[in-house]
Write a protein that holds these residues in place. Sequence first.
Motif, PDB file in Angstrom:
ATOM      1  N   MET A   1      19.949  48.398  15.193  1.00 55.22           N
ATOM      2  CA  MET A   1      19.525  47.050  15.583  1.00 55.22           C
ATOM      3  C   MET A   1      19.354  46.150  14.360  1.00 55.22           C
ATOM      4  SD  MET A   1      18.736  44.812  17.829  1.00 55.22           S
ATOM      5  CE  MET A   1      17.855  43.270  17.915  1.00 55.22           C
ATOM      6  N   ARG A   2      18.934  46.693  13.231  1.00 53.53           N
ATOM      7  CA  ARG A   2      18.717  45.857  12.048  1.00 53.53           C
ATOM      8  C   ARG A   2      20.018  45.214  11.580  1.00 53.53           C
ATOM      9  NH1 ARG A   2      13.777  46.229   9.657  1.00 53.53           N
ATOM     10  NH2 ARG A   2      12.394  47.864  10.412  1.00 53.53           N
ATOM     11  N   ARG A   3      21.081  46.003  11.540  1.00 53.90           N
ATOM     12  CA  ARG A   3      22.362  45.460  11.119  1.00 53.90           C
ATOM     13  C   ARG A   3      22.866  44.431  12.133  1.00 53.90           C
ATOM     14  NH1 ARG A   3      25.662  43.558   7.346  1.00 53.90           N
ATOM     15  NH2 ARG A   3      27.860  44.061   7.711  1.00 53.90           N
ATOM     16  N   TYR A   4      22.669  44.704  13.411  1.00 55.50           N
ATOM     17  CA  TYR A   4      23.092  43.772  14.451  1.00 55.50           C
ATOM     18  C   TYR A   4      22.340  42.449  14.293  1.00 55.50           C
ATOM     19  CZ  TYR A   4      24.883  42.217  18.957  1.00 55.50           C
ATOM     20  OH  TYR A   4      25.538  41.521  19.938  1.00 55.50           O
ATOM     21  N   ALA A   5      21.042  42.526  14.071  1.00 62.37           N
ATOM     22  CA  ALA A   5      20.234  41.317  13.912  1.00 62.37           C
ATOM     23  C   ALA A   5      20.632  40.566  12.652  1.00 62.37           C
ATOM     24  CB  ALA A   5      18.756  41.685  13.867  1.00 62.37           C
ATOM     25  N   GLN A   6      20.960  41.288  11.604  1.00 58.71           N
ATOM     26  CA  GLN A   6      21.346  40.632  10.361  1.00 58.71           C
ATOM     27  C   GLN A   6      22.622  39.802  10.549  1.00 58.71           C
ATOM     28  OE1 GLN A   6      22.574  43.041   6.895  1.00 58.71           O
ATOM     29  NE2 GLN A   6      20.975  41.963   5.773  1.00 58.71           N
ATOM     30  N   ILE A   7      23.539  40.320  11.355  1.00 59.48           N
ATOM     31  CA  ILE A   7      24.774  39.575  11.636  1.00 59.48           C
ATOM     32  C   ILE A   7      24.508  38.422  12.597  1.00 59.48           C
ATOM     33  CG2 ILE A   7      27.033  39.732  12.723  1.00 59.48           C
ATOM     34  CD1 ILE A   7      27.191  42.632  11.738  1.00 59.48           C
ATOM     35  N   ALA A   8      23.742  38.676  13.646  1.00 58.57           N
ATOM     36  CA  ALA A   8      23.549  37.691  14.707  1.00 58.57           C
ATOM     37  C   ALA A   8      22.585  36.573  14.338  1.00 58.57           C
ATOM     38  CB  ALA A   8      23.067  38.393  15.974  1.00 58.57           C
ATOM     39  N   PHE A   9      21.597  36.886  13.508  1.00 60.91           N
ATOM     40  CA  PHE A   9      20.562  35.900  13.200  1.00 60.91           C
ATOM     41  C   PHE A   9      21.016  35.002  12.052  1.00 60.91           C
ATOM     42  CE2 PHE A   9      16.956  38.918  14.772  1.00 60.91           C
ATOM     43  CZ  PHE A   9      17.491  38.851  16.053  1.00 60.91           C
ATOM     44  N   THR A  10      21.865  34.041  12.368  1.00 60.45           N
ATOM     45  CA  THR A  10      22.328  33.073  11.390  1.00 60.45           C
ATOM     46  C   THR A  10      21.200  32.097  11.061  1.00 60.45           C
ATOM     47  OG1 THR A  10      23.100  31.568  13.109  1.00 60.45           O
ATOM     48  CG2 THR A  10      24.666  33.254  12.334  1.00 60.45           C
ATOM     49  N   GLU A  11      21.460  31.200  10.124  1.00 61.58           N
ATOM     50  CA  GLU A  11      20.438  30.234   9.741  1.00 61.58           C
ATOM     51  C   GLU A  11      20.025  29.369  10.930  1.00 61.58           C
ATOM     52  OE1 GLU A  11      17.579  28.584   7.627  1.00 61.58           O
ATOM     53  OE2 GLU A  11      18.882  30.179   6.849  1.00 61.58           O
ATOM     54  N   ALA A  12      21.017  28.933  11.719  1.00 62.64           N
ATOM     55  CA  ALA A  12      20.698  28.112  12.888  1.00 62.64           C
ATOM     56  C   ALA A  12      19.898  28.909  13.914  1.00 62.64           C
ATOM     57  CB  ALA A  12      21.988  27.580  13.519  1.00 62.64           C
ATOM     58  N   VAL A  13      20.237  30.179  14.084  1.00 64.70           N
ATOM     59  CA  VAL A  13      19.496  31.029  15.025  1.00 64.70           C
ATOM     60  C   VAL A  13      18.059  31.201  14.546  1.00 64.70           C
ATOM     61  CG1 VAL A  13      19.313  33.368  15.961  1.00 64.70           C
ATOM     62  CG2 VAL A  13      21.542  32.247  15.857  1.00 64.70           C
ATOM     63  N   ARG A  14      17.880  31.405  13.248  1.00 62.05           N
ATOM     64  CA  ARG A  14      16.523  31.575  12.706  1.00 62.05           C
ATOM     65  C   ARG A  14      15.698  30.297  12.868  1.00 62.05           C
ATOM     66  NH1 ARG A  14      19.399  34.609   8.745  1.00 62.05           N
ATOM     67  NH2 ARG A  14      19.435  32.842   7.296  1.00 62.05           N
ATOM     68  N   GLU A  15      16.359  29.141  12.791  1.00 59.05           N
ATOM     69  CA  GLU A  15      15.641  27.884  13.001  1.00 59.05           C
ATOM     70  C   GLU A  15      15.093  27.811  14.430  1.00 59.05           C
ATOM     71  OE1 GLU A  15      18.169  24.627  12.123  1.00 59.05           O
ATOM     72  OE2 GLU A  15      18.321  25.070   9.966  1.00 59.05           O
ATOM     73  N   VAL A  16      15.928  28.211  15.395  1.00 54.28           N
ATOM     74  CA  VAL A  16      15.476  28.206  16.792  1.00 54.28           C
ATOM     75  C   VAL A  16      14.359  29.226  16.993  1.00 54.28           C
ATOM     76  CG1 VAL A  16      16.177  28.603  19.187  1.00 54.28           C
ATOM     77  CG2 VAL A  16      17.722  27.404  17.626  1.00 54.28           C
ATOM     78  N   GLN A  17      14.488  30.392  16.385  1.00 52.13           N
ATOM     79  CA  GLN A  17      13.434  31.405  16.493  1.00 52.13           C
ATOM     80  C   GLN A  17      12.112  30.873  15.942  1.00 52.13           C
ATOM     81  OE1 GLN A  17      15.268  34.585  14.328  1.00 52.13           O
ATOM     82  NE2 GLN A  17      16.362  35.390  16.127  1.00 52.13           N
ATOM     83  N   GLU A  18      12.199  30.112  14.848  1.00 50.45           N
ATOM     84  CA  GLU A  18      11.000  29.510  14.268  1.00 50.45           C
ATOM     85  C   GLU A  18      10.390  28.507  15.240  1.00 50.45           C
ATOM     86  OE1 GLU A  18       8.062  29.195  11.634  1.00 50.45           O
ATOM     87  OE2 GLU A  18       9.857  30.365  11.119  1.00 50.45           O
ATOM     88  N   GLU A  19      11.234  27.703  15.858  1.00 53.64           N
ATOM     89  CA  GLU A  19      10.750  26.705  16.818  1.00 53.64           C
ATOM     90  C   GLU A  19      10.112  27.352  18.041  1.00 53.64           C
ATOM     91  OE1 GLU A  19      14.204  24.482  17.725  1.00 53.64           O
ATOM     92  OE2 GLU A  19      14.444  23.664  15.690  1.00 53.64           O
ATOM     93  N   GLU A  20      10.669  28.500  18.458  1.00 56.50           N
ATOM     94  CA  GLU A  20      10.189  29.160  19.672  1.00 56.50           C
ATOM     95  C   GLU A  20       9.096  30.185  19.402  1.00 56.50           C
ATOM     96  OE1 GLU A  20      10.996  28.279  22.640  1.00 56.50           O
ATOM     97  OE2 GLU A  20      12.532  26.830  22.033  1.00 56.50           O
ATOM     98  N   GLY A  21       8.724  30.369  18.151  1.00 56.37           N
ATOM     99  CA  GLY A  21       7.623  31.266  17.815  1.00 56.37           C
ATOM    100  C   GLY A  21       7.970  32.738  17.750  1.00 56.37           C
ATOM    101  N   SER A  22       9.281  33.075  17.650  1.00 57.74           N
ATOM    102  CA  SER A  22       9.665  34.490  17.592  1.00 57.74           C
ATOM    103  C   SER A  22      10.210  34.883  16.220  1.00 57.74           C
ATOM    104  CB  SER A  22      10.717  34.791  18.657  1.00 57.74           C
ATOM    105  OG  SER A  22      11.905  34.050  18.401  1.00 57.74           O
ATOM    106  N   ARG A  23      10.092  33.998  15.266  1.00 58.92           N
ATOM    107  CA  ARG A  23      10.699  34.231  13.953  1.00 58.92           C
ATOM    108  C   ARG A  23      10.123  35.438  13.236  1.00 58.92           C
ATOM    109  NH1 ARG A  23      13.572  35.560  10.876  1.00 58.92           N
ATOM    110  NH2 ARG A  23      14.258  34.658   8.906  1.00 58.92           N
ATOM    111  N   ARG A  24       8.821  35.655  13.320  1.00 63.71           N
ATOM    112  CA  ARG A  24       8.201  36.755  12.574  1.00 63.71           C
ATOM    113  C   ARG A  24       8.725  38.102  13.056  1.00 63.71           C
ATOM    114  NH1 ARG A  24       1.820  36.754  11.860  1.00 63.71           N
ATOM    115  NH2 ARG A  24       2.462  34.904  10.661  1.00 63.71           N
TER     116      ARG A  24
END
Length: 219
Positions: A1-24
């Motif tokens: 899962m870590r490698r999958y997340a590293q590929i999938a979690f682009t900068e734009a995805v991380r921005e949305v995660q930050e906005e939605e409170g799931s970034r941590r």
Amino acid sequence: MRRYAQIAFTEAVREVQEEEGSRRAAGRLAFGAEEPDPLGPHEAAFIAERDGFYFATAGETGWPYVQFRGGPPGFVHVVDESTLAYADVRGNRQYISNGNLRANDRASLFFMDYPAQTRLKVFGRAAVRSLDEEPGLAERVCARRTDGRVERLVVVRVEAYSWNCAQHIPQRFTRADLEPLLTEIRSLRSDKAALESEVAALRRTLGTRGGRGTADPVG
């Protein structure tokens, strides 16, 4: 899962995660996974049991394309812990996936088990190969494949995979899934018909005997 997340979690995805409170929580998953994820026995068995999967690619324009590939269970061969392969048979001859792979070898595969509401997502780099390029692999892959004229092989080098939760996966069953139950129902119906026939025969016999028993005695 870590490698999958590293590929999938682009900068734009991380921005949305930050906005939605799931970034941590998401950040912990995407940390420190540079090497591809090897397929384990569980993943290999799951893929080998599937009779179809969804295959996504993207063309030079950036537009994604998704197609469904089906065949007998095991038509997607787990060659080793980092390689999948299947025989590509002739279809509608649009060759969109194959053309996309020529420009961009990145692919995403979704393997679904609807009865068990389970999904395996795979990131990989796919290549189209001629049958005579790797005759040994071609022989192995074509031993169990989709019906039709085989035109080439598709080989996927697995980069990462992830199992999904079952929350929104609908539970569906194919005829093959239900065949044991259907066979049992047909057997029960056959037994019921046989019993009804026996009961009807017994009633006729008892009715005949009853008629003889109530006849007037000879004086």
